[in-house]
Design an enzyme around this catalytic site. Structure first.
Site, PDB file in Angstrom:
ATOM      1  N   SER A  74       0.831  -1.197   0.000  1.00 23.17           N
ATOM      2  CA  SER A  74       0.000   0.000   0.000  1.00 23.17           C
ATOM      3  C   SER A  74       0.874   1.259   0.000  1.00 23.17           C
ATOM      4  O   SER A  74       1.605   1.500  -0.968  1.00 23.17           O
ATOM      5  CB  SER A  74      -0.965  -0.051   1.191  1.00 23.17           C
ATOM      6  OG  SER A  74      -1.963   0.935   1.095  1.00 23.17           O
ATOM      7  N   ASP A  97     -10.546  -4.067  -4.949  1.00 21.37           N
ATOM      8  CA  ASP A  97      -9.876  -3.121  -4.056  1.00 21.37           C
ATOM      9  C   ASP A  97     -10.597  -1.766  -4.110  1.00 21.37           C
ATOM     10  O   ASP A  97     -10.659  -1.143  -5.169  1.00 21.37           O
ATOM     11  CB  ASP A  97      -8.412  -2.952  -4.490  1.00 21.37           C
ATOM     12  CG  ASP A  97      -7.557  -2.226  -3.472  1.00 21.37           C
ATOM     13  OD1 ASP A  97      -8.101  -1.387  -2.733  1.00 21.37           O
ATOM     14  OD2 ASP A  97      -6.346  -2.489  -3.419  1.00 21.37           O
ATOM     15  N   HIS A 109      -8.243  -4.802  -0.707  1.00 18.02           N
ATOM     16  CA  HIS A 109      -6.959  -4.180  -0.407  1.00 18.02           C
ATOM     17  C   HIS A 109      -6.107  -5.015   0.547  1.00 18.02           C
ATOM     18  O   HIS A 109      -4.882  -4.892   0.546  1.00 18.02           O
ATOM     19  CB  HIS A 109      -7.203  -2.792   0.191  1.00 18.02           C
ATOM     20  CG  HIS A 109      -6.008  -1.889   0.108  1.00 18.02           C
ATOM     21  ND1 HIS A 109      -5.479  -1.442  -1.088  1.00 18.02           N
ATOM     22  CD2 HIS A 109      -5.207  -1.367   1.079  1.00 18.02           C
ATOM     23  CE1 HIS A 109      -4.427  -0.667  -0.856  1.00 18.02           C
ATOM     24  NE2 HIS A 109      -4.234  -0.610   0.449  1.00 18.02           N
TER      25      HIS A 109
END
Length: 218
Positions: free
Chosen positions: A119, A169, A200
């Protein structure tokens, strides 16, 4: 032995030296994995992941220096998916300097550093590829976005990059993943992208495919 270190270049971090026995058994120099956590993470978050991906590798895991509502990040953002580009460039420069300092302090080969980012950590790893080509020998980008588009584009010929993305996501839409893949390919990187049906959060499938890619990239 796992060690908790004093700050280097202002980064709180953990460093785990390479396992000498594992390295001798494989008759090759194991890489150093640069572990880059997501928003709200710490230098401890990805140590187990790193040990799973490349058993015996040295692990260098810094904590992001930016705080967003008390949560650690590697660079500032103005809104969800909207990055502070000036800050991103500065923080990327700082992280590149940290790797150089750490390689001298811990005696690992700076030519064999592989980023493993999730991320926010994946985004600054991608930024480092684009702004500091040559610092990373490869990268595993888990749920990344396009951090910025530098001018001119760097030459990433021969740099292998693994991208793992989730089709559901809510933070990184598929179009963003496709943009990053195209950008890195345009720079000459060798990109492998794996899509999953999830969101995610990381899954066992992400870990398995990243490990398999790392084992086979040579």
């Amino acid at each position: 032995m796992d060690r908790r270190e004093q700050p280097l270049n202002g980064f709180l971090h953990r460093f785990v030296p390479a396992d000498a026995q594992q390295q001798t058994a494989e008759q090759e120099t194991l890489p150093t994995l640069l572990l880059l956590h997501g928003t709200g993470g710490s230098e401890n978050d990805l140590l187990e992941l790193g040990q799973t991906l490349v058993p015996g590798a040295a692990l260098l895991s810094p904590r992001g220096k930016v705080l967003e509502n008390g949560m650690a990040r590697f660079f500032r953002r103005l809104a969800e998916g909207v990055f502070d580009i000036a800050d991103l460039k500065q923080r990327t420069d700082e992280l590149a300097g940290f790797i150089t300092t750490a390689s001298a302090a811990y005696h690992f080969d700076p030519a064999h550093v592989i980023a493993v980012g999730y991320s926010n950590g994946a985004n600054i790893a991608a930024s480092m590829l684009l702004l500091h080509p040559g610092v990373l020998s490869a990268a595993v980008l888990l749920r990344p976005m396009v951090p910025l588009v530098p001018e001119p584009l760097p030459d990433l010929t021969g740099i292998p990059v693994f991208i793992s993305a989730g089709r559901m996501d809510p933070i990184v839409i598929p179009h963003e993943t496709d943009r990053l893949e195209r950008l890195l390919r345009q720079c000459g990187a060798t990109v492998t992208t794996r899509w999953h049906s999830g969101g995610h959060a990381l899954s066992h499938e992400d870990v398995h495919e990243a490990k398999t890619w790392l084992q086979g990239r040579k």
